[in-house]
Design a protein around this motif. Structure first.
Motif, PDB file in Angstrom:
ATOM      1  N   GLY A 165     -24.647  20.514  24.734  1.00 26.02           N
ATOM      2  CA  GLY A 165     -23.766  19.459  24.252  1.00 26.02           C
ATOM      3  C   GLY A 165     -23.500  18.426  25.329  1.00 26.02           C
ATOM      4  O   GLY A 165     -23.534  17.218  25.078  1.00 26.02           O
ATOM      5  N   ALA A 166     -23.262  18.899  26.546  1.00 24.19           N
ATOM      6  CA  ALA A 166     -22.984  17.992  27.661  1.00 24.19           C
ATOM      7  C   ALA A 166     -24.205  17.171  28.057  1.00 24.19           C
ATOM      8  O   ALA A 166     -24.068  16.080  28.619  1.00 24.19           O
ATOM      9  N   SER A 167     -25.387  17.670  27.752  1.00 27.54           N
ATOM     10  CA  SER A 167     -26.612  16.936  28.093  1.00 27.54           C
ATOM     11  C   SER A 167     -26.842  15.738  27.180  1.00 27.54           C
ATOM     12  O   SER A 167     -27.630  14.847  27.502  1.00 27.54           O
ATOM     13  N   GLY A 168     -26.181  15.723  26.015  1.00 30.93           N
ATOM     14  CA  GLY A 168     -26.388  14.660  25.038  1.00 30.93           C
ATOM     15  C   GLY A 168     -27.556  14.906  24.107  1.00 30.93           C
ATOM     16  O   GLY A 168     -27.760  14.165  23.142  1.00 30.93           O
ATOM     17  N   LEU A 169     -28.316  15.970  24.362  1.00 24.60           N
ATOM     18  CA  LEU A 169     -29.512  16.229  23.559  1.00 24.60           C
ATOM     19  C   LEU A 169     -29.191  16.668  22.134  1.00 24.60           C
ATOM     20  O   LEU A 169     -30.048  16.604  21.252  1.00 24.60           O
ATOM     21  N   LEU A 170     -27.959  17.121  21.918  1.00 23.51           N
ATOM     22  CA  LEU A 170     -27.571  17.550  20.573  1.00 23.51           C
ATOM     23  C   LEU A 170     -26.892  16.444  19.766  1.00 23.51           C
ATOM     24  O   LEU A 170     -26.580  16.646  18.593  1.00 23.51           O
ATOM     25  N   ASP A 171     -26.671  15.289  20.361  1.00 18.05           N
ATOM     26  CA  ASP A 171     -26.012  14.200  19.639  1.00 18.05           C
ATOM     27  C   ASP A 171     -26.807  13.840  18.385  1.00 18.05           C
ATOM     28  O   ASP A 171     -28.020  13.622  18.445  1.00 18.05           O
ATOM     29  N   GLY A 172     -26.107  13.816  17.267  1.00 17.29           N
ATOM     30  CA  GLY A 172     -26.748  13.495  15.996  1.00 17.29           C
ATOM     31  C   GLY A 172     -27.528  14.631  15.388  1.00 17.29           C
ATOM     32  O   GLY A 172     -28.115  14.486  14.311  1.00 17.29           O
ATOM     33  N   LYS A 173     -27.525  15.788  16.044  1.00 13.25           N
ATOM     34  CA  LYS A 173     -28.267  16.958  15.552  1.00 13.25           C
ATOM     35  C   LYS A 173     -27.298  18.048  15.116  1.00 13.25           C
ATOM     36  O   LYS A 173     -26.130  18.062  15.499  1.00 13.25           O
ATOM     37  N   ILE A 174     -27.808  18.978  14.303  1.00  5.17           N
ATOM     38  CA  ILE A 174     -26.992  20.119  13.906  1.00  5.17           C
ATOM     39  C   ILE A 174     -27.018  21.167  15.011  1.00  5.17           C
ATOM     40  O   ILE A 174     -27.995  21.288  15.755  1.00  5.17           O
ATOM     41  N   ALA A 175     -25.924  21.925  15.128  1.00  4.13           N
ATOM     42  CA  ALA A 175     -25.828  22.963  16.153  1.00  4.13           C
ATOM     43  C   ALA A 175     -24.750  23.949  15.759  1.00  4.13           C
ATOM     44  O   ALA A 175     -23.927  23.686  14.878  1.00  4.13           O
ATOM     45  N   THR A 176     -24.773  25.097  16.430  1.00  2.71           N
ATOM     46  CA  THR A 176     -23.713  26.075  16.253  1.00  2.71           C
ATOM     47  C   THR A 176     -23.420  26.707  17.606  1.00  2.71           C
ATOM     48  O   THR A 176     -24.113  26.452  18.590  1.00  2.71           O
ATOM     49  N   PRO A 220     -18.031  15.383  19.771  1.00  2.00           N
ATOM     50  CA  PRO A 220     -17.885  14.921  18.372  1.00  2.00           C
ATOM     51  C   PRO A 220     -19.159  14.330  17.780  1.00  2.00           C
ATOM     52  O   PRO A 220     -19.278  14.231  16.550  1.00  2.00           O
ATOM     53  N   ALA A 221     -20.108  13.935  18.614  1.00  2.00           N
ATOM     54  CA  ALA A 221     -21.347  13.349  18.101  1.00  2.00           C
ATOM     55  C   ALA A 221     -22.324  14.396  17.580  1.00  2.00           C
ATOM     56  O   ALA A 221     -23.327  14.064  16.963  1.00  2.00           O
ATOM     57  N   VAL A 222     -22.026  15.672  17.826  1.00  2.00           N
ATOM     58  CA  VAL A 222     -22.879  16.764  17.356  1.00  2.00           C
ATOM     59  C   VAL A 222     -22.446  17.177  15.961  1.00  2.00           C
ATOM     60  O   VAL A 222     -21.250  17.297  15.667  1.00  2.00           O
ATOM     61  N   ASN A 223     -23.396  17.429  15.091  1.00  2.00           N
ATOM     62  CA  ASN A 223     -23.097  17.889  13.729  1.00  2.00           C
ATOM     63  C   ASN A 223     -22.944  19.408  13.761  1.00  2.00           C
ATOM     64  O   ASN A 223     -23.887  20.153  13.492  1.00  2.00           O
ATOM     65  N   LEU A 224     -21.741  19.855  14.090  1.00  2.00           N
ATOM     66  CA  LEU A 224     -21.500  21.280  14.276  1.00  2.00           C
ATOM     67  C   LEU A 224     -21.447  22.008  12.934  1.00  2.00           C
ATOM     68  O   LEU A 224     -20.786  21.561  11.993  1.00  2.00           O
ATOM     69  N   THR A 243     -29.352  27.551  14.205  1.00  2.00           N
ATOM     70  CA  THR A 243     -29.719  26.218  13.736  1.00  2.00           C
ATOM     71  C   THR A 243     -30.999  25.762  14.431  1.00  2.00           C
ATOM     72  O   THR A 243     -31.291  26.163  15.555  1.00  2.00           O
ATOM     73  N   ARG A 244     -31.725  24.920  13.736  1.00  2.31           N
ATOM     74  CA  ARG A 244     -32.893  24.257  14.322  1.00  2.31           C
ATOM     75  C   ARG A 244     -32.881  22.805  13.884  1.00  2.31           C
ATOM     76  O   ARG A 244     -32.690  22.502  12.704  1.00  2.31           O
ATOM     77  N   ASP A 245     -33.030  21.919  14.846  1.00  4.36           N
ATOM     78  CA  ASP A 245     -33.135  20.493  14.544  1.00  4.36           C
ATOM     79  C   ASP A 245     -34.224  19.932  15.455  1.00  4.36           C
ATOM     80  O   ASP A 245     -33.999  19.702  16.645  1.00  4.36           O
ATOM     81  N   GLY A 246     -35.400  19.784  14.907  1.00  2.55           N
ATOM     82  CA  GLY A 246     -36.531  19.363  15.721  1.00  2.55           C
ATOM     83  C   GLY A 246     -36.884  20.424  16.740  1.00  2.55           C
ATOM     84  O   GLY A 246     -37.149  21.576  16.394  1.00  2.55           O
TER      85      GLY A 246
END
Length: 324
Positions: free
Chosen positions: A120-131, A145-149, A156-159
């Motif tokens: 999350g802190a890396s920014g790589l999950l921004d706009g992606k789903i995660a848990t 907040p930019a992560v689709n938790l 989860t897998r997003d790309g």
């Protein structure tokens, strides 16, 4: 051969690391027993050199500094031991630009449990789903907040980005990765070896309502206390907090600001948590449990319970009751 790099961040959880190593090493042995090339080459990665031993091997696996910029296919981030996840991320900030570099050169990246905070802190999950761990979801959502938790998801897998929920969800993500890179037959075999239920895709029923007490709002603290001592009454929330010297609007505003939820949601969570404990620890009839949890409408109770927990009250009792 897939080049796997497993991070050794500060405050990593040894159990998380051990589970990852055990699963991939077991699959390598399965291939070796068939005189086939092992599919995974595993390297442990650290950000700063700490001891000379770290330069050679750890737990029998080769280690490298991330400054070596080795080309990797799959990077794995284990869980953290600490509850102070903000501190854990700050202590491991050296990994953040490196993770971005690896991702942009084509690597897949997977985090386990609270390891998602580093992603999350890396920014790589921004706009992606995660848990992440179900009890850390509130903190994660506030921090990123930019992560689709997706708090209820086990995996989860997003790309090329993967995340898993708490504790044993690690194994479900590992099985998912095995299926992708080795095929379903190997994933099923690993599931049998480690006795993993492949069908579990939700983690909501592992959640425990842990209301925030780390605040200095006496009015909200009083409201919390009244709800927690009167939840079994079937009265309204207004009746429970009627003696608090403040307007309803002011209480609701301050309550949500401090706890993140409204008084009504707080009451529902408290009641459902009470019902879960009764289902786990007693042999009471369902109607008794409904009544003692503060509900007088069985249909409404079952609807709220299923929405909150992810299964019916009967299914929850079957899974967790200790007096069977």
């Amino acid at each position: 051969m897939l080049q796997i790099g497993i991070l050794l961040p500060r405050q990593y959880k040894l159990l998380s690391l051990a589970a990852i190593l055990d699963v991939f090493e077991t699959v390598n042995k399965i291939y070796n027993q068939k005189d086939q090339l092992a599919p995974f080459e595993i390297t442990l990665l650290y950000a700063t050199k700490t001891t000379s031993a770290m330069e050679d091997a750890l737990f029998g696996y080769p280690t490298k500094s991330i400054s070596d910029n080795a080309a990797l296919n799959l990077i794995l981030v284990p869980s953290f031991t600490t509850d102070n996840l903000r501190e854990a991320v700050e202590e491991n900030h050296e990994y953040l630009p490196w993770l971005n570099q690896q991702y942009h050169t084509g690597a897949e990246i997977a985090s386990f449990c609270t390891g998602a905070f580093l992603l999350g802190a890396s920014g790589l999950l921004d706009g992606k789903i995660a848990t992440t761990h179900v009890d850390a979801c509130k903190e994660f959502a506030a921090a990123f907040p930019a992560v689709n938790l997706c708090p209820d998801k086990t995996v989860t897998r997003d790309g090329r980005m993967y995340t898993s929920g708490g504790a044993t969800s690690t194994f479900h993500l590992l099985l998912h990765l095995l299926e992708i890179h080795c095929g379903i037959a190997i994933a099923v075999r690993a599931a049998k070896i480690f006795a993993i239920d492949m069908g579990r895709d939700k983690q909501a029923y592992f959640s425990t309502f842990q209301p925030s007490r780390n605040h200095h709002d006496d009015l909200v603290a009083t409201a919390q206390q009244k709800i927690e001592t009167s939840y079994h009454d079937t009265g309204t929330i207004e009746e429970m907090i009627k003696d608090i010297p403040s307007s309803r609007r002011n209480i609701v505003r301050r309550f949500k600001l401090v706890t993140g939820i409204t008084p009504i949601e707080y009451l529902q969570q408290t009641r459902i948590e009470a019902a879960k404990k009764l289902l786990e620890q007693t042999g009471q009839q369902m109607n008794e449990i409904i009544f003692h949890s503060g509900y007088n409408d069985p249909k409404a109770f079952r609807k709220i319970f299923r929405k909150t927990v992810g299964m019916t009250p009967s299914e929850y009792r079957e899974k967790f009751n200790v007096i069977k």
